[in-house]
Motif scaffolding. Structure first.
Motif, PDB file in Angstrom:
ATOM      1  N   VAL A  60       0.876  -1.165   0.000  1.00 31.47           N
ATOM      2  CA  VAL A  60       0.000   0.000   0.000  1.00 31.47           C
ATOM      3  C   VAL A  60       0.914   1.216   0.000  1.00 31.47           C
ATOM      4  O   VAL A  60       1.765   1.359   0.868  1.00 31.47           O
ATOM      5  CB  VAL A  60      -0.917   0.026   1.241  1.00 31.47           C
ATOM      6  N   ILE A  61       0.751   2.087  -1.002  1.00 29.53           N
ATOM      7  CA  ILE A  61       1.645   3.225  -1.184  1.00 29.53           C
ATOM      8  C   ILE A  61       0.815   4.495  -1.317  1.00 29.53           C
ATOM      9  O   ILE A  61      -0.171   4.516  -2.058  1.00 29.53           O
ATOM     10  CB  ILE A  61       2.498   3.046  -2.459  1.00 29.53           C
ATOM     11  N   LYS A  62       1.219   5.535  -0.610  1.00 30.91           N
ATOM     12  CA  LYS A  62       0.558   6.828  -0.796  1.00 30.91           C
ATOM     13  C   LYS A  62       1.162   7.452  -2.038  1.00 30.91           C
ATOM     14  O   LYS A  62       2.355   7.694  -2.110  1.00 30.91           O
ATOM     15  CB  LYS A  62       0.761   7.726   0.422  1.00 30.91           C
ATOM     16  N   GLY A  63       0.335   7.655  -3.046  1.00 32.76           N
ATOM     17  CA  GLY A  63       0.784   8.212  -4.309  1.00 32.76           C
ATOM     18  C   GLY A  63       0.236   7.389  -5.455  1.00 32.76           C
ATOM     19  O   GLY A  63      -0.257   6.278  -5.261  1.00 32.76           O
ATOM     20  N   PRO A  64       0.323   7.920  -6.671  1.00 30.14           N
ATOM     21  CA  PRO A  64      -0.184   7.192  -7.836  1.00 30.14           C
ATOM     22  C   PRO A  64       0.695   5.989  -8.162  1.00 30.14           C
ATOM     23  O   PRO A  64       1.864   5.924  -7.783  1.00 30.14           O
ATOM     24  CB  PRO A  64      -0.146   8.227  -8.959  1.00 30.14           C
ATOM     25  N   TYR A  65       0.112   5.031  -8.869  1.00 28.11           N
ATOM     26  CA  TYR A  65       0.835   3.820  -9.273  1.00 28.11           C
ATOM     27  C   TYR A  65       1.911   4.188 -10.287  1.00 28.11           C
ATOM     28  O   TYR A  65       1.646   4.906 -11.249  1.00 28.11           O
ATOM     29  CB  TYR A  65      -0.143   2.808  -9.870  1.00 28.11           C
ATOM     30  N   GLU A  66       3.127   3.702 -10.065  1.00 23.78           N
ATOM     31  CA  GLU A  66       4.248   4.065 -10.918  1.00 23.78           C
ATOM     32  C   GLU A  66       4.720   2.924 -11.814  1.00 23.78           C
ATOM     33  O   GLU A  66       5.679   3.069 -12.540  1.00 23.78           O
ATOM     34  CB  GLU A  66       5.399   4.593 -10.059  1.00 23.78           C
ATOM     35  N   GLY A  67       4.041   1.793 -11.789  1.00 30.02           N
ATOM     36  CA  GLY A  67       4.459   0.650 -12.587  1.00 30.02           C
ATOM     37  C   GLY A  67       3.658   0.491 -13.867  1.00 30.02           C
ATOM     38  O   GLY A  67       3.395  -0.616 -14.296  1.00 30.02           O
ATOM     39  N   GLY A  68       3.240   1.578 -14.471  1.00 36.02           N
ATOM     40  CA  GLY A  68       2.387   1.518 -15.659  1.00 36.02           C
ATOM     41  C   GLY A  68       1.003   2.002 -15.290  1.00 36.02           C
ATOM     42  O   GLY A  68       0.842   2.973 -14.568  1.00 36.02           O
ATOM     43  N   LYS A  69       0.001   1.272 -15.756  1.00 34.56           N
ATOM     44  CA  LYS A  69      -1.385   1.615 -15.427  1.00 34.56           C
ATOM     45  C   LYS A  69      -1.907   0.633 -14.383  1.00 34.56           C
ATOM     46  O   LYS A  69      -1.688  -0.570 -14.507  1.00 34.56           O
ATOM     47  CB  LYS A  69      -2.278   1.513 -16.665  1.00 34.56           C
ATOM     48  N   PRO A  70      -2.633   1.141 -13.393  1.00 30.37           N
ATOM     49  CA  PRO A  70      -3.278   0.204 -12.463  1.00 30.37           C
ATOM     50  C   PRO A  70      -4.389  -0.548 -13.185  1.00 30.37           C
ATOM     51  O   PRO A  70      -4.892  -0.087 -14.214  1.00 30.37           O
ATOM     52  CB  PRO A  70      -3.847   1.131 -11.374  1.00 30.37           C
ATOM     53  N   ASP A  71      -4.752  -1.712 -12.666  1.00 30.12           N
ATOM     54  CA  ASP A  71      -5.837  -2.476 -13.283  1.00 30.12           C
ATOM     55  C   ASP A  71      -7.143  -1.684 -13.236  1.00 30.12           C
ATOM     56  O   ASP A  71      -7.907  -1.682 -14.194  1.00 30.12           O
ATOM     57  CB  ASP A  71      -6.007  -3.833 -12.589  1.00 30.12           C
ATOM     58  N   THR A  72      -7.383  -1.028 -12.101  1.00 26.63           N
ATOM     59  CA  THR A  72      -8.590  -0.228 -11.926  1.00 26.63           C
ATOM     60  C   THR A  72      -8.265   0.995 -11.076  1.00 26.63           C
ATOM     61  O   THR A  72      -7.501   0.896 -10.115  1.00 26.63           O
ATOM     62  CB  THR A  72      -9.705  -1.034 -11.224  1.00 26.63           C
ATOM     63  N   THR A  73      -8.863   2.120 -11.437  1.00 23.62           N
ATOM     64  CA  THR A  73      -8.742   3.343 -10.643  1.00 23.62           C
ATOM     65  C   THR A  73     -10.128   3.716 -10.147  1.00 23.62           C
ATOM     66  O   THR A  73     -11.078   3.786 -10.923  1.00 23.62           O
ATOM     67  CB  THR A  73      -8.161   4.497 -11.485  1.00 23.62           C
ATOM     68  N   PHE A  74     -10.220   3.918  -8.837  1.00 29.64           N
ATOM     69  CA  PHE A  74     -11.472   4.350  -8.210  1.00 29.64           C
ATOM     70  C   PHE A  74     -11.309   5.803  -7.784  1.00 29.64           C
ATOM     71  O   PHE A  74     -10.277   6.162  -7.208  1.00 29.64           O
ATOM     72  CB  PHE A  74     -11.776   3.520  -6.957  1.00 29.64           C
ATOM     73  N   THR A  75     -12.322   6.609  -8.026  1.00 26.98           N
ATOM     74  CA  THR A  75     -12.306   7.989  -7.576  1.00 26.98           C
ATOM     75  C   THR A  75     -13.568   8.224  -6.753  1.00 26.98           C
ATOM     76  O   THR A  75     -14.677   7.925  -7.217  1.00 26.98           O
ATOM     77  CB  THR A  75     -12.270   8.960  -8.777  1.00 26.98           C
ATOM     78  N   LEU A  76     -13.370   8.721  -5.519  1.00 27.60           N
ATOM     79  CA  LEU A  76     -14.505   8.988  -4.643  1.00 27.60           C
ATOM     80  C   LEU A  76     -14.092   9.942  -3.531  1.00 27.60           C
ATOM     81  O   LEU A  76     -12.905  10.238  -3.371  1.00 27.60           O
ATOM     82  CB  LEU A  76     -15.084   7.699  -4.068  1.00 27.60           C
TER      83      LEU A  76
END
Length: 123
Positions: A60-76
């Protein structure tokens, strides 16, 4: 810009520790996806804070995923995330109401259920 303190910071810290337990490792192996959460303190689209939950590596990392694209992005909103993690908000209903936005793989999104979160102690 000042650092935004979210109610959900505590939940992500608990999840980070949970993923190091035997039960957490079992969850990681079962789900095996990378999720990014963009959490807004008040309104979606403003001052969002990103967290990455990597259930391939168990991180679990605070910050955006840096290994390409995440499988899913949730915004809420942060408040809605806390309800979701506590099992008080149904993800499907939140999505239909527009309180939860999903980008990426819907099949990966469906694997991310409130069961993934460790139960928080009642204070």
């Amino acid at each position: 810009m000042a650092t935004v303190q979210l109610k959900s910071d505590f939940i992500f810290e608990l999840l980070k520790r949970f993923l190091q337990t035997d039960e957490g490792i079992a969850v990681k192996n079962k789900v095996n996806h990378v999720y990014q959460f963009n959490l807004a303190p008040k309104k979606i689209g403003k001052d969002e804070v990103s967290y990455t939950i990597d259930l391939k590596k168990g991180e679990v990392i605070k910050g955006p995923y840096e290994g390409g694209k995440p499988d899913t992005t949730f915004t809420l909103r942060d408040e809605d995330f806390v309800k979701l993690a506590d099992g008080k908000l149904n993800p499907q209903i939140a999505f239909m109401r527009g309180a939860l936005k999903v980008k990426g793989s819907l099949s990966a999104a469906q694997k991310f259920t409130p069961d993934i979160f460790p139960k928080r102690p009642k204070l």
